[in-house]
Motif scaffolding. Structure first.
Motif, mmCIF file in Angstrom:
data_model
loop_
_atom_site.group_PDB
_atom_site.id
_atom_site.type_symbol
_atom_site.label_atom_id
_atom_site.label_comp_id
_atom_site.label_asym_id
_atom_site.label_seq_id
_atom_site.Cartn_x
_atom_site.Cartn_y
_atom_site.Cartn_z
ATOM 1 N N ASN A 21 -0.640 2.335 6.672
ATOM 2 C CA ASN A 21 -0.687 1.145 5.682
ATOM 3 C C ASN A 21 -2.168 0.652 5.655
ATOM 4 O O ASN A 21 -2.613 -0.163 4.852
ATOM 5 N N GLY A 22 -3.044 0.937 6.775
ATOM 6 C CA GLY A 22 -4.407 0.259 6.686
ATOM 7 C C GLY A 22 -4.504 -1.084 7.792
ATOM 8 O O GLY A 22 -3.312 -1.466 7.522
ATOM 9 N N GLU A 23 -5.576 -1.154 8.265
ATOM 10 C CA GLU A 23 -5.809 -2.427 8.646
ATOM 11 C C GLU A 23 -5.732 -3.600 8.165
ATOM 12 O O GLU A 23 -5.544 -4.936 8.864
ATOM 13 N N GLU A 24 -5.831 -3.821 6.816
ATOM 14 C CA GLU A 24 -5.544 -4.777 5.989
ATOM 15 C C GLU A 24 -3.912 -5.157 6.007
ATOM 16 O O GLU A 24 -3.895 -6.597 5.594
ATOM 17 N N ALA A 25 -3.196 -4.283 6.086
ATOM 18 C CA ALA A 25 -1.660 -4.527 6.073
ATOM 19 C C ALA A 25 -1.375 -5.685 6.996
ATOM 20 O O ALA A 25 -1.920 -5.844 8.191
ATOM 21 N N ARG A 26 -0.273 -6.301 6.789
ATOM 22 C CA ARG A 26 0.076 -7.484 7.877
ATOM 23 C C ARG A 26 1.694 -7.078 7.848
ATOM 24 O O ARG A 26 2.265 -7.046 6.880
ATOM 25 N N SER A 27 2.137 -7.642 9.066
ATOM 26 C CA SER A 27 3.604 -7.362 9.531
ATOM 27 C C SER A 27 3.847 -8.705 10.410
ATOM 28 O O SER A 27 3.062 -9.023 11.307
ATOM 29 N N PRO A 28 4.510 -9.621 10.131
ATOM 30 C CA PRO A 28 4.979 -10.653 10.943
ATOM 31 C C PRO A 28 5.526 -10.433 12.385
ATOM 32 O O PRO A 28 5.388 -11.091 13.190
ATOM 33 N N CYS A 29 5.612 -9.064 12.613
ATOM 34 C CA CYS A 29 6.301 -8.624 13.750
ATOM 35 C C CYS A 29 5.355 -7.901 14.695
ATOM 36 O O CYS A 29 5.244 -7.899 15.721
ATOM 37 N N CYS A 30 4.131 -7.823 14.188
ATOM 38 C CA CYS A 30 2.813 -7.097 14.870
ATOM 39 C C CYS A 30 1.538 -7.854 15.011
ATOM 40 O O CYS A 30 1.354 -8.546 14.018
ATOM 41 N N PRO A 31 0.809 -7.796 16.126
ATOM 42 C CA PRO A 31 -0.315 -8.550 16.178
ATOM 43 C C PRO A 31 -1.300 -7.882 15.189
ATOM 44 O O PRO A 31 -1.138 -6.819 15.061
ATOM 45 N N ILE A 32 -2.392 -8.726 14.840
ATOM 46 C CA ILE A 32 -3.320 -8.071 13.905
ATOM 47 C C ILE A 32 -3.876 -6.870 14.706
ATOM 48 O O ILE A 32 -3.889 -6.884 16.016
ATOM 49 N N PRO A 33 -4.545 -5.625 13.973
ATOM 50 C CA PRO A 33 -5.029 -4.486 14.668
ATOM 51 C C PRO A 33 -5.807 -4.691 15.757
ATOM 52 O O PRO A 33 -5.616 -4.059 16.801
ATOM 53 N N ARG A 34 -6.762 -5.585 15.594
ATOM 54 C CA ARG A 34 -7.769 -6.062 16.912
ATOM 55 C C ARG A 34 -7.103 -6.224 18.164
ATOM 56 O O ARG A 34 -7.327 -5.887 19.109
#
Length: 78
Positions: A44-57
């Motif tokens: 989905n790309g690094e701009e995608a967001r999930s409440p269950c996942c830390p941000i990509p970095r």
């Protein structure tokens, strides 16, 4: 859209509850969440967001940190 990593995040919570919040007993569940999150960002790309996942970095940092801990644990076994 339903969060694809919600089952893995819930599995961590269940594991922590069952083990008196001892994170070391839930490493497999944590690794499964991080793998799911990595796939989520790859698709989905690094701009995608999930409440269950830390941000990509932060996710990359946490995966690297866990890899280092495993190396340290193996060194202690020697």
């Amino acid at each position: 859209m339903a969060d694809p990593c919600k089952p893995q995040a819930c599995a961590i919570q269940d594991c922590l509850k069952q083990n008196n919040y001892n994170e070391s007993k839930c490493t497999q569940a944590i690794d499964q969440l991080y793998a799911c999150c990595s796939n989520f960002y790859n698709q989905n790309g690094e701009e995608a967001r999930s409440p269950c996942c830390p941000i990509p970095r932060l996710l990359r940092f946490k995966i690297k940190q866990r890899e280092n801990e495993m190396v340290d644990a193996k060194l202690m076994e020697s």
